[in-house]
Design a protein around this motif. Structure first.
Motif, PDB file in Angstrom:
ATOM      1  N   SER A  84      -9.706 -32.765 -25.055  1.00 20.20           N
ATOM      2  CA  SER A  84     -10.096 -32.900 -23.639  1.00 20.20           C
ATOM      3  C   SER A  84      -9.020 -33.410 -23.132  1.00 20.20           C
ATOM      4  CB  SER A  84     -11.205 -33.763 -23.407  1.00 20.20           C
ATOM      5  OG  SER A  84     -11.469 -34.099 -22.083  1.00 20.20           O
ATOM      6  N   PHE A  85      -8.245 -34.643 -23.718  1.00 23.86           N
ATOM      7  CA  PHE A  85      -6.883 -35.353 -23.253  1.00 23.86           C
ATOM      8  C   PHE A  85      -5.858 -34.022 -22.840  1.00 23.86           C
ATOM      9  CE2 PHE A  85      -2.840 -37.165 -24.278  1.00 23.86           C
ATOM     10  CZ  PHE A  85      -2.792 -37.999 -23.160  1.00 23.86           C
ATOM     11  N   ILE A  86      -5.599 -33.593 -23.943  1.00 27.43           N
ATOM     12  CA  ILE A  86      -4.534 -32.359 -23.819  1.00 27.43           C
ATOM     13  C   ILE A  86      -4.534 -31.437 -22.637  1.00 27.43           C
ATOM     14  CG2 ILE A  86      -3.382 -30.548 -25.108  1.00 27.43           C
ATOM     15  CD1 ILE A  86      -3.907 -31.949 -27.878  1.00 27.43           C
ATOM     16  N   LYS A  87      -6.068 -30.986 -22.522  1.00 27.81           N
ATOM     17  CA  LYS A  87      -6.139 -30.227 -21.375  1.00 27.81           C
ATOM     18  C   LYS A  87      -5.947 -30.881 -20.083  1.00 27.81           C
ATOM     19  CE  LYS A  87      -9.794 -27.328 -23.396  1.00 27.81           C
ATOM     20  NZ  LYS A  87     -11.157 -27.043 -23.359  1.00 27.81           N
ATOM     21  N   THR A  88      -6.516 -32.169 -19.959  1.00 29.89           N
ATOM     22  CA  THR A  88      -6.158 -32.804 -18.642  1.00 29.89           C
ATOM     23  C   THR A  88      -4.677 -33.225 -18.455  1.00 29.89           C
ATOM     24  OG1 THR A  88      -8.282 -33.993 -19.274  1.00 29.89           O
ATOM     25  CG2 THR A  88      -6.963 -35.094 -17.445  1.00 29.89           C
ATOM     26  N   TYR A  89      -3.946 -33.354 -19.697  1.00 29.29           N
ATOM     27  CA  TYR A  89      -2.616 -33.684 -19.441  1.00 29.29           C
ATOM     28  C   TYR A  89      -1.776 -32.597 -18.996  1.00 29.29           C
ATOM     29  CZ  TYR A  89       1.886 -35.633 -21.014  1.00 29.29           C
ATOM     30  OH  TYR A  89       3.368 -36.138 -20.969  1.00 29.29           O
ATOM     31  N   ASN A  90      -2.109 -31.408 -19.591  1.00 28.86           N
ATOM     32  CA  ASN A  90      -1.348 -30.044 -19.044  1.00 28.86           C
ATOM     33  C   ASN A  90      -1.795 -29.787 -17.492  1.00 28.86           C
ATOM     34  OD1 ASN A  90      -0.253 -29.865 -21.785  1.00 28.86           O
ATOM     35  ND2 ASN A  90      -2.075 -28.335 -22.602  1.00 28.86           N
ATOM     36  N   LEU A  91      -3.027 -29.896 -17.297  1.00 26.27           N
ATOM     37  CA  LEU A  91      -3.425 -29.708 -15.824  1.00 26.27           C
ATOM     38  C   LEU A  91      -2.645 -30.665 -14.985  1.00 26.27           C
ATOM     39  CD1 LEU A  91      -5.327 -28.031 -13.970  1.00 26.27           C
ATOM     40  CD2 LEU A  91      -6.945 -29.957 -14.211  1.00 26.27           C
TER      41      LEU A  91
END
Length: 442
Positions: free
Chosen positions: A149-156
């Motif tokens: 979830s963190f990686i998705k938020t980071y990329n966004l």
């Protein structure tokens, strides 16, 4: 720097009208610097630059020629007025400070070049710090799903940041606390300057803490850029390259050299003027000057001296100093045709500047050919009747004519305004005809 003299003159023709002899002389002086760098090292040291003395009234293009060349070549260039220096022992700036000014300019040029090379790294570092504020890193004990979830938020967030969607969002960042204001005064004597540098370092070392500031992401990018570039740039390499470039490619434009001439014919001799000339001698001839970035040799710095020489003559300078400026070039006064070409043939001419300024207000400003001819004619007449200030007279004449148009621009939004010969004559006829009024207004 690999430009032929013809290419250099062609470039100057876009900005300075006429003055073929001056352009040719300076183009050759610069080409010889390039040639010198290509000969064997043992001979390089022997080839000295041929310093130039430019003689001509104000506003004929002396400074413009030198400044444009330095800009084109990416060379360190400083313009200084000879009249602001005083002899060592008097209160005022000492002549060595012009060399320190040159080194500061060289440091600025080289720093920008180094920053350009690692521009992407600096941007990445800044973006990384901003994203860390937006998406704080997870603890090591976080679960796999939390990490995903963190990686998705980071990329966004990263994608939005790069697009500029988050520019107006506010974040809290840490910036170094300024415990003192650093003053860089290249006019200080070297021992005082060294003492000031030590004091700056000491005060800077005392207070390393950071303060928190809430700013928009757009401003944060600017504030964090300085810190990121400071940590990523090789300051020592910049210093070495800057000193080398100032020594082998630096240009010092010494304006108003005629103001320190004090020949035997002058009734009001000023001993400090001769003192300044004597102080200039070793620098122009070649000596070592201590700066906060290290020692710099002035042997291969190109000196271009300029002066109107209305009151004094080049022969009023000390013979030793005259000998240090072997190339002499006289610049011609500007006639009506030259002034017309300055308004029509130069890049970023005055007329183009005025058009752009009024375009901001939504006014389309036009000048017909006859009005441009009239500007040139009135400027030449004013120069003949009063002091000859060359192309600078065009500023005064044009400003006088379009003053009312500019003042009432808000009422003429969306309109096209054409400046005609009749309007120019109406505004300037009486002023130019009356010599006493012309002296005050034009």
């Amino acid at each position: 720097m690999d430009l032929t003299p013809k290419q250099i003159v062609a470039y100057l023709d876009d900005y300075v009208i006429g003055q073929k002899d001056a352009k040719k002389t300076i183009a050759l002086a610069l080409r010889n610097r390039y040639r010198r760098m290509r000969v064997e090292p043992t001979l390089q040291e022997e080839i000295m630059p041929k310093n130039i003395l430019m003689i001509g009234s104000t506003g004929v293009g002396k400074t413009e020629i030198a400044r444009r060349l330095a800009k084109m070549m990416g060379l360190p260039f400083v313009k200084v007025e000879a009249s602001k220096y005083t002899e060592v022992g008097f209160v005022g700036r000492d002549v060595e400070s012009m060399v320190r000014d040159l080194v500061y300019e060289s440091i600025n040029i080289v720093t920008k070049e180094f920053e350009e090379k690692i521009k992407d790294k600096i941007e990445d570092e800044v973006n990384k710090k901003i994203i860390e504020k937006l998406v704080p890193p997870l603890p090591e004990s976080a679960t796999e799903s939390a990490k995903e979830s963190f990686i998705k938020t980071y990329n966004l967030m990263e994608s939005k940041l790069l697009k500029g969607d988050l520019d107006e969002k506010k974040i809290e960042i840490e910036v170094p606390k300024k415990s003192h204001v650093e003053i860089i005064d290249s006019g200080m004597p070297m021992d005082m300057s060294s003492m000031q540098e030590s004091l700056n370092k000491m005060l800077g070392g005392l207070n390393k803490e950071k303060i928190k500031k809430e700013v928009t992401i757009k401003d944060a990018k600017i504030l964090l850029k300085g810190e990121a570039s400071e940590s990523l740039l090789d300051q020592e390499a910049i210093k070495i390259e800057a000193i080398k470039r100032a020594e082998s490619g630096g240009i010092i434009f010494l304006d108003e050299i005629d103001k320190i001439a004090s020949g035997k014919s002058n009734q009001n001799q000023d001993p400090s003027k001769e003192g300044v000339q004597r102080d200039l001698l070793p620098i122009v001839e070649g000596s070592s000057v201590q700066t906060k970035f290290g020692q710099i040799k002035t042997d291969h710095i190109l000196f271009i001296a300029a002066g109107a020489f209305h009151v004094s003559k080049p022969s009023d300078l000390l013979p030793e100093l005259q000998g240090r400026f072997p190339l002499r070039v006289e610049l011609e006064s500007l006639d009506e045709e030259a002034l017309y070409k300055i308004l029509t043939n130069t890049k970023n001419s005055l007329l183009r500047q005025y058009k752009a300024l009024l375009e901001v207000e939504g006014v389309e400003l036009e000048f017909d050919d006859e009005s441009i001819r009239a500007f040139a004619k009135y400027s030449e007449t004013a120069n003949e009747k009063t002091e000859d200030i060359g192309a600078r007279r065009l500023h005064t004449v044009i400003e006088k004519v379009i003053e009312d148009i500019s003042f009432n621009a808000d009422e003429k939004q969306g309109e096209k305004v054409t400046v005609t010969k009749e309007l120019v004559e109406e505004k300037l006829d009486k002023i130019v005809d009356d010599e006493d009024i012309a002296r005050y207004i034009l």
